[in-house]
Design a protein around this motif. Structure first.
Motif, PDB file in Angstrom:
ATOM      1  N   LEU A   1      39.131  35.784  37.840  1.00 48.48           N
ATOM      2  CA  LEU A   1      39.558  37.164  38.076  1.00 48.48           C
ATOM      3  C   LEU A   1      40.879  37.224  38.834  1.00 48.48           C
ATOM      4  CD1 LEU A   1      36.290  39.042  39.117  1.00 48.48           C
ATOM      5  CD2 LEU A   1      37.521  39.223  36.967  1.00 48.48           C
ATOM      6  N   LEU A   2      41.078  36.282  39.730  1.00 47.92           N
ATOM      7  CA  LEU A   2      42.289  36.246  40.547  1.00 47.92           C
ATOM      8  C   LEU A   2      43.460  35.550  39.859  1.00 47.92           C
ATOM      9  CD1 LEU A   2      40.469  35.408  43.857  1.00 47.92           C
ATOM     10  CD2 LEU A   2      41.833  37.461  43.475  1.00 47.92           C
TER      11      LEU A   2
ATOM     12  N   ILE B   1      44.481  41.026  36.516  1.00 44.39           N
ATOM     13  CA  ILE B   1      43.422  41.892  37.026  1.00 44.39           C
ATOM     14  C   ILE B   1      43.602  42.119  38.523  1.00 44.39           C
ATOM     15  CG2 ILE B   1      40.934  42.104  37.431  1.00 44.39           C
ATOM     16  CD1 ILE B   1      40.515  40.689  34.779  1.00 44.39           C
ATOM     17  N   ILE B   2      43.620  41.042  39.294  1.00 43.20           N
ATOM     18  CA  ILE B   2      43.801  41.133  40.742  1.00 43.20           C
ATOM     19  C   ILE B   2      45.122  40.455  41.060  1.00 43.20           C
ATOM     20  CG2 ILE B   2      42.877  40.504  42.993  1.00 43.20           C
ATOM     21  CD1 ILE B   2      40.095  40.631  41.739  1.00 43.20           C
TER      22      ILE B   2
ATOM     23  N   TRP C   1      43.556  37.188  47.635  1.00 40.55           N
ATOM     24  CA  TRP C   1      44.752  36.379  47.890  1.00 40.55           C
ATOM     25  C   TRP C   1      45.060  36.367  49.379  1.00 40.55           C
ATOM     26  CZ3 TRP C   1      45.771  33.400  44.144  1.00 40.55           C
ATOM     27  CH2 TRP C   1      45.660  33.811  42.821  1.00 40.55           C
ATOM     28  N   ASP C   2      45.645  35.264  49.845  1.00 36.66           N
ATOM     29  CA  ASP C   2      46.051  35.188  51.246  1.00 36.66           C
ATOM     30  C   ASP C   2      47.438  35.785  51.478  1.00 36.66           C
ATOM     31  OD1 ASP C   2      47.543  33.192  50.043  1.00 36.66           O
ATOM     32  OD2 ASP C   2      46.979  31.622  51.459  1.00 36.66           O
TER      33      ASP C   2
ATOM     34  N   THR D   1      53.166  30.491  46.504  1.00 31.55           N
ATOM     35  CA  THR D   1      52.385  29.752  47.496  1.00 31.55           C
ATOM     36  C   THR D   1      50.989  30.309  47.759  1.00 31.55           C
ATOM     37  OG1 THR D   1      53.271  31.072  49.317  1.00 31.55           O
ATOM     38  CG2 THR D   1      54.485  29.070  48.704  1.00 31.55           C
ATOM     39  N   ARG D   2      50.642  31.435  47.190  1.00 28.94           N
ATOM     40  CA  ARG D   2      49.374  32.065  47.555  1.00 28.94           C
ATOM     41  C   ARG D   2      48.165  31.251  47.084  1.00 28.94           C
ATOM     42  NH1 ARG D   2      49.283  37.499  43.814  1.00 28.94           N
ATOM     43  NH2 ARG D   2      49.060  36.452  41.799  1.00 28.94           N
ATOM     44  N   GLN D   3      47.108  31.385  47.852  1.00 32.94           N
ATOM     45  CA  GLN D   3      45.854  30.681  47.592  1.00 32.94           C
ATOM     46  C   GLN D   3      44.702  31.690  47.624  1.00 32.94           C
ATOM     47  OE1 GLN D   3      45.565  27.220  47.124  1.00 32.94           O
ATOM     48  NE2 GLN D   3      47.798  27.326  47.022  1.00 32.94           N
ATOM     49  N   VAL D   4      43.624  31.348  46.931  1.00 31.26           N
ATOM     50  CA  VAL D   4      42.416  32.159  47.019  1.00 31.26           C
ATOM     51  C   VAL D   4      41.841  31.974  48.414  1.00 31.26           C
ATOM     52  CG1 VAL D   4      40.065  32.489  46.158  1.00 31.26           C
ATOM     53  CG2 VAL D   4      41.923  32.016  44.557  1.00 31.26           C
TER      54      VAL D   4
END
Length: 137
Positions: A80-81, A87-88, A114-115, A121-124
């Motif tokens: 989803l991410l 979507i997100i 997301w951070d 660079t973003r991570q779950v």
């Protein structure tokens, strides 16, 4: 969302939920199976607004484990991410798992998202907010 859940049910990580079990599943596993099945069948409340969408699904379980439920479904949340699916997309868009135990005064929220908004660079991120003050009615 229905299509995502239908696809997820076919993936290896989810296949274990749909096999016959000789013993009861661990807390969170029944709910994960029920969640994917209900989403695949369209059994949820959905509302779309200009600022975003809301999907609401709920269940009642005996000996449920919200943390285990979230961890079991991490492949689904990651999909989803995934920016490919559009979507997100933003840090302020979230998946929220709200839980409250029926007998004990235990309730909380698990925030999956997301951070940051930095695509490179973003991570779950999974954040837990236990001991919130709300109860089942």
């Amino acid at each position: 969302m229905k299509e995502f859940a239908q696809e997820a049910r076919k993936e290896d990580w989810a296949g274990e939920f749909f096999q016959p079990y000789p013993a009861p599943l661990k807390g969170g596993e029944n709910e994960a199976e029920e969640f994917l099945s209900d989403l695949a069948a369209g059994n949820f409340l959905y509302k779309s607004r200009g600022q975003g969408d809301v999907l609401i699904w709920g269940t009642v379980g005996k000996y449920s484990d919200a943390d285990h439920f979230v961890e079991l479904l991490m492949p689904f949340w990651r999909k989803l991410l995934d920016p490919v699916h559009d979507i997100i997309q933003f840090e302020w868009q979230k998946i929220l798992v709200v839980y409250a135990w029926e007998i004990e005064a235990i309730s909380g929220v698990i925030d999956i998202g997301w951070d940051s908004n930095d695509l490179a660079t973003r991570q779950v991120q999974v954040r837990r907010f236990p001991d919130q003050s709300f109860r089942c009615l």
